[in-house]
Enzyme design. Structure first.
Site, PDB file in Angstrom:
ATOM      1  N   PHE A 124       0.859  -1.181   0.000  1.00  0.00           N
ATOM      2  CA  PHE A 124       0.000   0.000   0.000  1.00  0.00           C
ATOM      3  C   PHE A 124       0.899   1.236   0.000  1.00  0.00           C
ATOM      4  O   PHE A 124       1.879   1.295   0.742  1.00  0.00           O
ATOM      5  CB  PHE A 124      -0.898  -0.015   1.238  1.00  0.00           C
ATOM      6  CG  PHE A 124      -1.959   1.041   1.220  1.00  0.00           C
ATOM      7  CD1 PHE A 124      -3.074   0.892   0.417  1.00  0.00           C
ATOM      8  CD2 PHE A 124      -1.845   2.175   1.994  1.00  0.00           C
ATOM      9  CE1 PHE A 124      -4.065   1.867   0.389  1.00  0.00           C
ATOM     10  CE2 PHE A 124      -2.827   3.159   1.977  1.00  0.00           C
ATOM     11  CZ  PHE A 124      -3.942   3.000   1.168  1.00  0.00           C
ATOM     12  N   ASP A 165       1.161  -5.842   7.870  1.00  0.00           N
ATOM     13  CA  ASP A 165       0.023  -4.931   7.766  1.00  0.00           C
ATOM     14  C   ASP A 165      -1.229  -5.791   7.580  1.00  0.00           C
ATOM     15  O   ASP A 165      -1.377  -6.476   6.570  1.00  0.00           O
ATOM     16  CB  ASP A 165       0.222  -3.993   6.580  1.00  0.00           C
ATOM     17  CG  ASP A 165      -0.902  -2.966   6.451  1.00  0.00           C
ATOM     18  OD1 ASP A 165      -2.040  -3.281   6.833  1.00  0.00           O
ATOM     19  OD2 ASP A 165      -0.650  -1.855   5.933  1.00  0.00           O
ATOM     20  N   TYR A 225     -11.365   0.477  10.686  1.00  0.00           N
ATOM     21  CA  TYR A 225     -12.578   1.006  10.053  1.00  0.00           C
ATOM     22  C   TYR A 225     -13.036   0.167   8.867  1.00  0.00           C
ATOM     23  O   TYR A 225     -14.050   0.485   8.246  1.00  0.00           O
ATOM     24  CB  TYR A 225     -12.386   2.460   9.613  1.00  0.00           C
ATOM     25  CG  TYR A 225     -11.119   2.755   8.849  1.00  0.00           C
ATOM     26  CD1 TYR A 225     -10.985   2.431   7.505  1.00  0.00           C
ATOM     27  CD2 TYR A 225     -10.055   3.378   9.481  1.00  0.00           C
ATOM     28  CE1 TYR A 225      -9.826   2.700   6.817  1.00  0.00           C
ATOM     29  CE2 TYR A 225      -8.895   3.655   8.802  1.00  0.00           C
ATOM     30  CZ  TYR A 225      -8.783   3.318   7.461  1.00  0.00           C
ATOM     31  OH  TYR A 225      -7.621   3.596   6.774  1.00  0.00           O
ATOM     32  N   LYS A 226     -12.318  -0.909   8.547  1.00  0.00           N
ATOM     33  CA  LYS A 226     -12.738  -1.791   7.458  1.00  0.00           C
ATOM     34  C   LYS A 226     -13.577  -2.929   8.035  1.00  0.00           C
ATOM     35  O   LYS A 226     -14.723  -2.732   8.421  1.00  0.00           O
ATOM     36  CB  LYS A 226     -11.506  -2.302   6.699  1.00  0.00           C
ATOM     37  CG  LYS A 226     -10.758  -1.213   5.928  1.00  0.00           C
ATOM     38  CD  LYS A 226      -9.602  -1.792   5.145  1.00  0.00           C
ATOM     39  CE  LYS A 226      -8.962  -0.800   4.199  1.00  0.00           C
ATOM     40  NZ  LYS A 226      -8.255   0.297   4.868  1.00  0.00           N
ATOM     41  N   ARG A 237     -13.212  -3.170  -7.544  1.00  0.00           N
ATOM     42  CA  ARG A 237     -12.942  -3.932  -6.330  1.00  0.00           C
ATOM     43  C   ARG A 237     -14.213  -4.070  -5.510  1.00  0.00           C
ATOM     44  O   ARG A 237     -14.911  -3.084  -5.259  1.00  0.00           O
ATOM     45  CB  ARG A 237     -11.850  -3.237  -5.514  1.00  0.00           C
ATOM     46  CG  ARG A 237     -11.217  -4.107  -4.454  1.00  0.00           C
ATOM     47  CD  ARG A 237     -10.109  -3.351  -3.748  1.00  0.00           C
ATOM     48  NE  ARG A 237     -10.632  -2.286  -2.906  1.00  0.00           N
ATOM     49  CZ  ARG A 237     -10.017  -1.799  -1.829  1.00  0.00           C
ATOM     50  NH1 ARG A 237      -8.839  -2.266  -1.492  1.00  0.00           N
ATOM     51  NH2 ARG A 237     -10.554  -0.838  -1.120  1.00  0.00           N
TER      52      ARG A 237
END
Length: 438
Positions: free
Chosen positions: A169, A238, A263-264, A412
């Site tokens: 990322f 991660d 928050y995912k 996605r």
């Protein structure tokens, strides 16, 4: 007939009937179906399918009332007394203990604080410092600290290379570059699958994404970690796209450091603070590059010099984000009675089913599924390469299918087993086919 049916003929109608019937059966026997009611979601009549939980999880239904209590009572009436009387001060550790079972960690190893990027920086610098000091080198508590035995590679003249998975990322990459400059390392990008063969005597640390955010590929955490340890190398993982989506088992695999957002798949809300895991025997050697007052052994002593606290508290920096932190704490209630094994089983079934629907419905050659087919290599999303993805995704969202775009050409779709159903997956695939045909 719809445009898609006209284009594909009666065979598609048969496919649709078959898949809708299958979705109905699967939803009727889903052991997690009841958990959906713990979230604030669109009514079925609205026709909205939310497949972006891998960017922002849905709102747990109990959070608004909890936030109202925090704002009105704890902040509004008690004010500063709430730091002690309502447990604000200990919230980073307390919420860390709630997350720990979801990532396979025993108590005392997880703290919730700051953002993922900040925690990546802390962990990578600390990992490099441990490796460069060698097994007998000092941590912040002095020579011979606990944890040296974890890296049998032995003392070396120089460890000056930081390995980063090549598809990392971007923000992780930025933090890795800064950490490398601080510690005198050079960065080398390596494909995640090739990392075990690349660890060597000059490797100081590695930073790896557990799930590739573009493709949904799940990388080999146990094998990579074991190979790194054989070379005397600590690894930072991660977990942003795996925490809450699948079993991680950090303790079982002797992971050194792990970070992740909340928050995912953990549904903590926009900007919810991240977590940091430091394995227990490494904690005395965890030399954070960001020593803040709340991680001080005596935070209210206001001493001019820094003495680190013990345990997971050492991962803190500044004043906790109380509103977001307590919203996250309430959000974690949705996990009561839920096992990660059930979540993983449904995740794989959902992504299999969606992929089958897309293959049956979509016009030939319009999309390419780039998410691994093999279960051990897949996270909880499906990524479709589409030449005109930048036009397709807005059209999907207009039709009520909420996914996201990864430029230049990836559609996605994230599947959150706690609230996504098989009928959702079928509807999304069918509407995608209609948009692709239009």
């Amino acid at each position: 007939m719809s445009d898609v049916s006209s284009a594909r003929g009666a065979g598609l109608v048969t496919d649709r009937e078959r898949f809708r019937a299958a979705a109905e059966r699967l939803d009727a026997t889903d052991p997690l179906a009841g958990v959906r009611g713990r979230f604030v979601l669109d009514d079925a009549a609205d026709g909205v399918v939310y497949l972006d939980g891998n960017s922002l999880g849905a709102l747990p239904a109990n959070v608004p009332a909890r936030l109202a209590e925090v704002v009105g009572e704890e902040w509004g009436r008690l004010r500063i007394r709430s730091w002690e009387e309502r447990g604000w001060w200990s919230a980073p550790e307390r919420v860390g203990e709630r997350i720990a079972p979801l990532i396979g960690a025993a108590p005392g190893q997880v703290v919730v604080a700051d953002s993922t990027s900040v925690n990546v920086f802390k962990a990578v610098v600390a990992a490099i410092r441990i490796a460069q000091a060698g097994p007998e080198g000092p941590g912040p508590e002095g020579p011979g600290a606990v944890g040296a035995e974890s890296f049998p590679g032995g003392s070396v003249p120089l460890r000056d290379e930081l390995l980063v998975d090549a598809a990392t990322f971007p923000s992780d990459g930025y933090m890795a570059e800064s950490a490398a400059r601080m510690t005198g390392c050079r960065i080398r990008a390596v494909e995640a699958a090739e990392l075990p063969a690349e660890f060597g005597p000059r490797t100081a640390a590695a930073l790896v994404n557990h799930v590739d955010y573009r493709t949904g590929r799940l990388h080999d955490l146990p094998g990579t970690t074991a190979a790194a340890h054989r070379a005397g190398v600590p690894v930072v993982w991660d977990l942003c796209h795996s925490a809450g989506a699948l079993p991680v088992d950090l303790d079982r695999h002797q992971v050194d450091f792990a970070v992740g957002c909340t928050y995912k798949y953990l549904n903590g809300g926009p900007g919810a603070p991240a977590f940091l895991y430091v394995r227990r025997d490494l904690q005395p050697r965890f030399d954070s590059p960001l020593p803040g007052w709340t991680s001080h052994a005596d935070p209210f002593g206001m001493a001019p010099s820094y003495t680190p606290a013990g345990g997971s508290t050492r991962g803190r920096v500044g004043t906790p984000d109380i509103l977001s932190l307590l919203a996250l704490e309430a959000a974690l209630d949705v996990w009561d009675g839920v096992t990660l094994e059930a979540v993983r089983a449904k995740s794989l079934a959902l992504t299999d089913f969606f992929s089958e629907c897309v293959a049956a419905y979509a016009p030939e050659g319009r999309v390419e599924n780039i998410t691994p087919e093999a279960h051990p290599e897949r996270g909880s999303q499906v990524a479709l390469r589409c030449p005109d993805a930048v036009k397709v995704m807005p059209r999907l969202m207009e039709r009520g299918v909420i996914g996201d775009l990864r430029r230049p050409d990836v559609l996605r779709f994230g599947f959150t087993p706690l609230y996504t159903g098989f009928a959702d997956a079928e509807r999304a695939a069918y509407i995608l086919a209609e948009v692709l045909t239009a």
